[in-house]
Design a protein around this motif. Structure first.
Motif, PDB file in Angstrom:
ATOM      1  N   ASN A  16      27.060  54.921  33.383  1.00 47.85           N
ATOM      2  CA  ASN A  16      28.628  54.525  33.162  1.00 47.85           C
ATOM      3  C   ASN A  16      28.691  52.984  33.125  1.00 47.85           C
ATOM      4  O   ASN A  16      29.855  52.641  33.122  1.00 47.85           O
ATOM      5  N   ALA A  17      27.764  52.286  32.944  1.00 48.81           N
ATOM      6  CA  ALA A  17      27.876  50.869  32.854  1.00 48.81           C
ATOM      7  C   ALA A  17      28.595  50.160  31.736  1.00 48.81           C
ATOM      8  O   ALA A  17      29.445  49.283  31.896  1.00 48.81           O
ATOM      9  N   ASP A  18      28.394  50.993  30.636  1.00 50.32           N
ATOM     10  CA  ASP A  18      28.907  50.419  29.439  1.00 50.32           C
ATOM     11  C   ASP A  18      30.488  50.620  29.491  1.00 50.32           C
ATOM     12  O   ASP A  18      31.205  49.621  29.332  1.00 50.32           O
ATOM     13  N   ASP A  19      31.005  51.729  30.034  1.00 44.23           N
ATOM     14  CA  ASP A  19      32.376  51.992  30.072  1.00 44.23           C
ATOM     15  C   ASP A  19      33.007  51.259  31.144  1.00 44.23           C
ATOM     16  O   ASP A  19      34.229  50.984  31.111  1.00 44.23           O
ATOM     17  N   TYR A  20      32.269  51.098  32.211  1.00 43.45           N
ATOM     18  CA  TYR A  20      32.863  50.425  33.285  1.00 43.45           C
ATOM     19  C   TYR A  20      33.215  48.878  32.855  1.00 43.45           C
ATOM     20  O   TYR A  20      34.233  48.301  33.298  1.00 43.45           O
ATOM     21  N   GLN A  21      32.201  48.229  32.184  1.00 48.22           N
ATOM     22  CA  GLN A  21      32.376  46.964  31.779  1.00 48.22           C
ATOM     23  C   GLN A  21      33.341  46.919  30.745  1.00 48.22           C
ATOM     24  O   GLN A  21      34.178  45.856  30.564  1.00 48.22           O
ATOM     25  N   ALA A  22      33.590  47.628  29.662  1.00 49.65           N
ATOM     26  CA  ALA A  22      34.396  48.011  28.621  1.00 49.65           C
ATOM     27  C   ALA A  22      35.886  47.759  29.484  1.00 49.65           C
ATOM     28  O   ALA A  22      36.581  47.233  28.830  1.00 49.65           O
ATOM     29  N   GLU A  23      35.964  48.704  30.433  1.00 48.34           N
ATOM     30  CA  GLU A  23      37.515  48.882  31.065  1.00 48.34           C
ATOM     31  C   GLU A  23      37.831  47.796  31.832  1.00 48.34           C
ATOM     32  O   GLU A  23      38.792  47.276  31.902  1.00 48.34           O
ATOM     33  N   HIS A  24      36.801  47.258  32.860  1.00 46.38           N
ATOM     34  CA  HIS A  24      37.435  46.277  33.810  1.00 46.38           C
ATOM     35  C   HIS A  24      36.648  44.786  33.464  1.00 46.38           C
ATOM     36  O   HIS A  24      37.218  44.051  34.167  1.00 46.38           O
ATOM     37  N   GLY A  25      35.746  44.649  32.647  1.00 40.95           N
ATOM     38  CA  GLY A  25      35.110  43.406  32.351  1.00 40.95           C
ATOM     39  C   GLY A  25      36.123  42.298  32.387  1.00 40.95           C
ATOM     40  O   GLY A  25      35.937  41.225  32.613  1.00 40.95           O
ATOM     41  N   ALA A  26      37.358  42.531  31.445  1.00 43.52           N
ATOM     42  CA  ALA A  26      38.394  41.561  31.322  1.00 43.52           C
ATOM     43  C   ALA A  26      38.857  40.980  32.648  1.00 43.52           C
ATOM     44  O   ALA A  26      39.527  39.703  32.851  1.00 43.52           O
ATOM     45  N   PHE A  27      39.279  42.229  33.206  1.00 40.13           N
ATOM     46  CA  PHE A  27      40.018  41.608  34.532  1.00 40.13           C
ATOM     47  C   PHE A  27      39.060  40.959  35.699  1.00 40.13           C
ATOM     48  O   PHE A  27      39.299  39.981  36.313  1.00 40.13           O
ATOM     49  N   LEU A  28      37.733  41.318  35.549  1.00 45.33           N
ATOM     50  CA  LEU A  28      36.794  40.732  36.420  1.00 45.33           C
ATOM     51  C   LEU A  28      36.282  39.365  35.795  1.00 45.33           C
ATOM     52  O   LEU A  28      35.979  38.664  36.968  1.00 45.33           O
ATOM     53  N   ARG A  29      36.447  39.075  34.696  1.00 49.66           N
ATOM     54  CA  ARG A  29      36.046  37.604  34.075  1.00 49.66           C
ATOM     55  C   ARG A  29      34.530  37.641  34.262  1.00 49.66           C
ATOM     56  O   ARG A  29      33.820  38.002  34.995  1.00 49.66           O
ATOM     57  N   ASP A  30      33.718  37.023  33.116  1.00 45.73           N
ATOM     58  CA  ASP A  30      32.397  36.699  32.905  1.00 45.73           C
ATOM     59  C   ASP A  30      31.984  35.946  34.177  1.00 45.73           C
ATOM     60  O   ASP A  30      31.023  36.129  34.666  1.00 45.73           O
ATOM     61  N   ALA A  31      32.680  35.035  34.682  1.00 44.24           N
ATOM     62  CA  ALA A  31      32.319  34.265  35.888  1.00 44.24           C
ATOM     63  C   ALA A  31      33.737  33.951  36.646  1.00 44.24           C
ATOM     64  O   ALA A  31      34.417  32.950  36.656  1.00 44.24           O
ATOM     65  N   GLY A  32      33.956  35.144  37.135  1.00 39.90           N
ATOM     66  CA  GLY A  32      35.084  35.188  38.029  1.00 39.90           C
ATOM     67  C   GLY A  32      34.881  35.844  39.423  1.00 39.90           C
ATOM     68  O   GLY A  32      33.990  36.957  39.348  1.00 39.90           O
ATOM     69  N   PHE A  33      35.512  35.548  40.541  1.00 33.78           N
ATOM     70  CA  PHE A  33      35.255  36.397  41.910  1.00 33.78           C
ATOM     71  C   PHE A  33      36.401  36.892  42.151  1.00 33.78           C
ATOM     72  O   PHE A  33      37.233  36.548  42.817  1.00 33.78           O
ATOM     73  N   VAL A  34      36.633  38.140  41.963  1.00 37.52           N
ATOM     74  CA  VAL A  34      37.733  39.136  42.210  1.00 37.52           C
ATOM     75  C   VAL A  34      37.208  40.081  43.163  1.00 37.52           C
ATOM     76  O   VAL A  34      36.232  40.822  43.073  1.00 37.52           O
ATOM     77  N   TRP A  35      38.016  40.184  44.319  1.00 37.53           N
ATOM     78  CA  TRP A  35      37.381  41.018  45.530  1.00 37.53           C
ATOM     79  C   TRP A  35      37.913  42.369  45.385  1.00 37.53           C
ATOM     80  O   TRP A  35      37.081  43.243  45.959  1.00 37.53           O
ATOM     81  N   CYS A  36      38.746  42.660  44.513  1.00 35.84           N
ATOM     82  CA  CYS A  36      39.329  44.069  44.629  1.00 35.84           C
ATOM     83  C   CYS A  36      40.374  44.144  43.639  1.00 35.84           C
ATOM     84  O   CYS A  36      40.922  43.267  42.960  1.00 35.84           O
ATOM     85  N   PRO A  37      40.641  45.511  43.537  1.00 34.99           N
ATOM     86  CA  PRO A  37      41.760  45.999  42.460  1.00 34.99           C
ATOM     87  C   PRO A  37      42.878  45.241  42.640  1.00 34.99           C
ATOM     88  O   PRO A  37      43.771  45.241  41.725  1.00 34.99           O
ATOM     89  N   GLY A  39      43.424  41.885  43.219  1.00 34.80           N
ATOM     90  CA  GLY A  39      43.176  40.963  42.359  1.00 34.80           C
ATOM     91  C   GLY A  39      43.001  39.688  43.300  1.00 34.80           C
ATOM     92  O   GLY A  39      43.172  38.514  42.798  1.00 34.80           O
ATOM     93  N   VAL A  40      42.548  39.948  44.515  1.00 33.47           N
ATOM     94  CA  VAL A  40      42.312  38.729  45.439  1.00 33.47           C
ATOM     95  C   VAL A  40      41.153  37.973  44.876  1.00 33.47           C
ATOM     96  O   VAL A  40      39.919  38.450  44.608  1.00 33.47           O
ATOM     97  N   ASP A  41      41.353  36.573  44.500  1.00 30.98           N
ATOM     98  CA  ASP A  41      40.501  36.085  43.872  1.00 30.98           C
ATOM     99  C   ASP A  41      39.798  34.874  44.678  1.00 30.98           C
ATOM    100  O   ASP A  41      40.791  34.004  45.553  1.00 30.98           O
ATOM    101  N   GLU A  42      38.502  34.749  45.045  1.00 33.14           N
ATOM    102  CA  GLU A  42      38.129  33.971  45.757  1.00 33.14           C
ATOM    103  C   GLU A  42      38.358  32.357  45.600  1.00 33.14           C
ATOM    104  O   GLU A  42      38.321  31.718  46.697  1.00 33.14           O
ATOM    105  N   ALA A  43      38.796  32.060  44.362  1.00 35.05           N
ATOM    106  CA  ALA A  43      39.168  30.755  43.996  1.00 35.05           C
ATOM    107  C   ALA A  43      40.303  30.299  44.815  1.00 35.05           C
ATOM    108  O   ALA A  43      40.513  29.183  45.495  1.00 35.05           O
ATOM    109  N   ASP A  44      41.124  31.348  45.141  1.00 38.03           N
ATOM    110  CA  ASP A  44      42.269  31.120  46.150  1.00 38.03           C
ATOM    111  C   ASP A  44      42.284  31.313  47.572  1.00 38.03           C
ATOM    112  O   ASP A  44      42.499  30.641  48.149  1.00 38.03           O
TER     113      ASP A  44
END
Length: 254
Positions: A16-37, A39-44
């Motif tokens: 399911n890796a392909d489907d998971y990344q296709a569905e959620h990759g934009a929200f997670l960002r290629d170099a982003g630290f999102v803790w949870c759905p 949207g808590v961002d480690e940068a903040d």
């Protein structure tokens, strides 16, 4: 030897890796630290503190989006995941972004790292919800952390297990006991386990951390933010206004 849960989940995530990344990759960002759905961002949030110049381990990294963000902040990073399929996406993103993460395939219940190798360990919904023996993972995390090292991890909020995993109105009515620790399992037509998630109450997590030699220094139960309309499985604005969906534990090695 890997547990039944580990073997099943490795196969599920590979498939399911392909489907998971296709569905959620934009929200997670290629170099982003999102803790949870939520949207808590480690940068903040800065739950990890200052990471520049520190040795950091990401546990259950998926495609290593969080680890890649840590690299951009000057951390010395290592990462691992159970799934080869997810790690192939990590390699793809490495090539696309030019930000490379040393990532290996490993089981969180037996880490391939030397004792006291890291200042910080982190896990955003990685490994801990899916393992049958969380105590083994926590012992391993403590082993690889240096004295005083920090461990921060996010998991589904335990209260969610008392409700259907439904983003709509049905998900607001409890249909099982919070104290029922039966895992959620999926099986194939032959009865073989193909996927597993494991429920621990809030008290279970506190006891597990204390027994492992990790002291809780903080607990964040993110509220659903205004204007955030993204549905992720059972997480939704409707449920988020009524129920906590995520628990983020901050800990320190004693």
């Amino acid at each position: 030897m890997p547990s039944l849960s580990s073997r099943a989940n490795r196969g599920w995530w590979d498939g399911n890796a392909d489907d998971y990344q296709a569905e959620h990759g934009a929200f997670l960002r290629d170099a982003g630290f999102v803790w949870c759905p939520e949207g808590v961002d480690e940068a903040d949030a800065r739950l990890l503190g200052e990471v520049s110049g520190r040795d950091v381990l990401e546990i259950g990294c998926g495609a290593a989006q969080c680890a890649r963000w840590l690299v951009t902040r000057g951390a010395r990073v290592a990462a691992f995941d159970l799934s080869r399929g997810q790690l192939l996406h990590s390699r793809r993103i490495d090539e696309e972004t030019g930000v490379r993460v040393p990532a290996v395939q490993a089981d969180a219940e037996s880490l391939p790292f030397a004792a006291e190798s890291f200042d910080v360990a982190c896990s955003a919904y990685g490994a801990l919800p899916f393992v049958a023996d969380p105590a083994a993972v926590l012992r391993e995390v403590r082993r690889v952390l240096r004295p005083g090292g920090r461990f921060v991890f996010s998991v589904s909020h335990p209260i969610r297990w008392a409700f259907p995993d439904d983003p709509g109105p049905r998900g607001l009515t409890s249909d099982r006991s919070y104290f029922d620790r039966s895992p959620y399992e999926e099986r194939d037509e032959h009865g073989a386990l193909t996927y597993a998630e494991h429920h621990r109450t809030m008290g279970d997590w506190v006891g597990l951390l204390a027994a492992s030699g990790l002291a809780i220094t903080g607990l964040l139960e993110p509220e659903w933010p205004e204007g955030h309309d993204r549905v992720w499985g059972g997480w939704s604005p409707l449920r988020g206004r009524h129920l906590p969906g995520t628990a983020i534990f901050s800990c320190a090695r004693i």
